[in-house]
Design an enzyme around this catalytic site. Structure first.
Site, PDB file in Angstrom:
ATOM      1  CG  ASN A  20      -1.704   1.280   1.372  1.00 37.92           C
ATOM      2  OD1 ASN A  20      -2.594   1.573   0.576  1.00 37.92           O
ATOM      3  ND2 ASN A  20      -1.362   2.079   2.387  1.00 37.92           N
ATOM      4  CE  LYS A  39      -0.176   4.539  -6.853  1.00 36.10           C
ATOM      5  NZ  LYS A  39       0.088   3.639  -5.711  1.00 36.10           N
ATOM      6  CE1 TYR A  91       0.413   7.985  -6.418  1.00 37.61           C
ATOM      7  CE2 TYR A  91      -1.490   8.383  -7.831  1.00 37.61           C
ATOM      8  CZ  TYR A  91      -0.945   7.865  -6.666  1.00 37.61           C
ATOM      9  OH  TYR A  91      -1.749   7.235  -5.760  1.00 37.61           O
TER      10      TYR A  91
END
Length: 254
Positions: free
Chosen positions: A91, A161, A157
């Site tokens: 996470n 992902k 970012y």
């Protein structure tokens, strides 16, 4: 899920000092798992352990979830303290906004190192332990809706992902023979301690989310627990979006 759904399981959850990671850890403990929670902030780790321990067996380890040696120490600690490892939730991650034309190399490297590198290395270390145990396991990667839709000032970012979802798909080939599942979840706008610092966050995302509100951490944790539970034992290599329908329409918050 029943309150003993994860009885006998041992989990590592990184980036769990607060927010989504904390809630995933809390729910795992409530449902019977023993959990090692990690955060780079030692104070947050201590506070989280104190809260979560009221629900079950929980320990904490503060450190950099992007560092290979530290990642291995988390696996070793979980096994030493609880006897095995059956669940790993990668996470931990960082979000560094920035205009593409001016984005700094050190920011790019920091995002890549933790978001991709840390997740890859935790999956690797956890899978090695699960393979050695010969009893299977579940690995969960934390993607984002920004891995599906363009979002201003989040190029670095967003690509990390999207990469995690491909990692989940790719590792099916290597992990399935050992009964290890690997999946990703992709949260959309979520109310956490960090996002709550923006006084307009909830109002803005309520306006542009089809379901009329951003997610709460419980919404994301519920999906995470399903993906690592026995109920999803035939689900692997998949990515689940939890965004109240935002990626179907994708209006910008700006």
């Amino acid at each position: 899920m029943s309150t003993n759904e994860f009885s006998g399981h041992v989990a590592i959850v990184t980036g769990a000092g607060q927010g989504i990671g904390f809630e995933i850890s809390r729910q795992l403990c409530i449902q019977g798992a023993s959990v090692l929670i990690n955060d780079i902030n030692e104070t947050l780790v201590d506070e989280a352990v104190a809260k979560i321990s009221t629900h079950g067996r929980c320990t904490g380890l503060a450190g950099d979830a992007g560092d290979a040696a530290f990642i291995q120490s988390m696996v070793d600690e979980a096994v030493n303290k609880f006897g095995k490892l059956t669940i790993a939730v990668a996470n931990a991650g960082i979000t560094l906004f920035g205009d593409f034309f001016e984005y700094k190399l050190q920011n790019l490297q920091a995002v890549m190192n933790l978001n991709i590198g840390g997740s890859f290395l935790l999956a690797q270390a956890a899978a090695k332990q699960m393979k050695q145990q010969n009893s299977g396991g579940s690995i969960l990667l934390m993607s984002s809706v920004t891995g599906h839709q363009a979002h201003k000032n989040l190029a670095a970012y967003g690509i990390t992902k999207a990469a995690l979802e491909m990692l989940a798909k790719t590792l099916v080939v290597e992990l399935s023979p050992y009964n290890i599942s690997i999946n990703a979840i992709a949260p959309g706008a979520t109310v956490t301690e960090r996002t709550s610092e923006d006084k307009d966050y909830k109002t803005t995302w309520s306006r542009i989310t089809p379901m009329g509100k951003p997610a709460m951490v419980e919404d994301i944790a519920n999906a995470a627990l399903f993906m690592v539970s026995p109920a999803s034992r035939h689900v692997t290599g998949q990515s689940l979006v939890i965004d109240g329908g935002w990626t179907s329409v994708s209006p910008s918050p700006y």
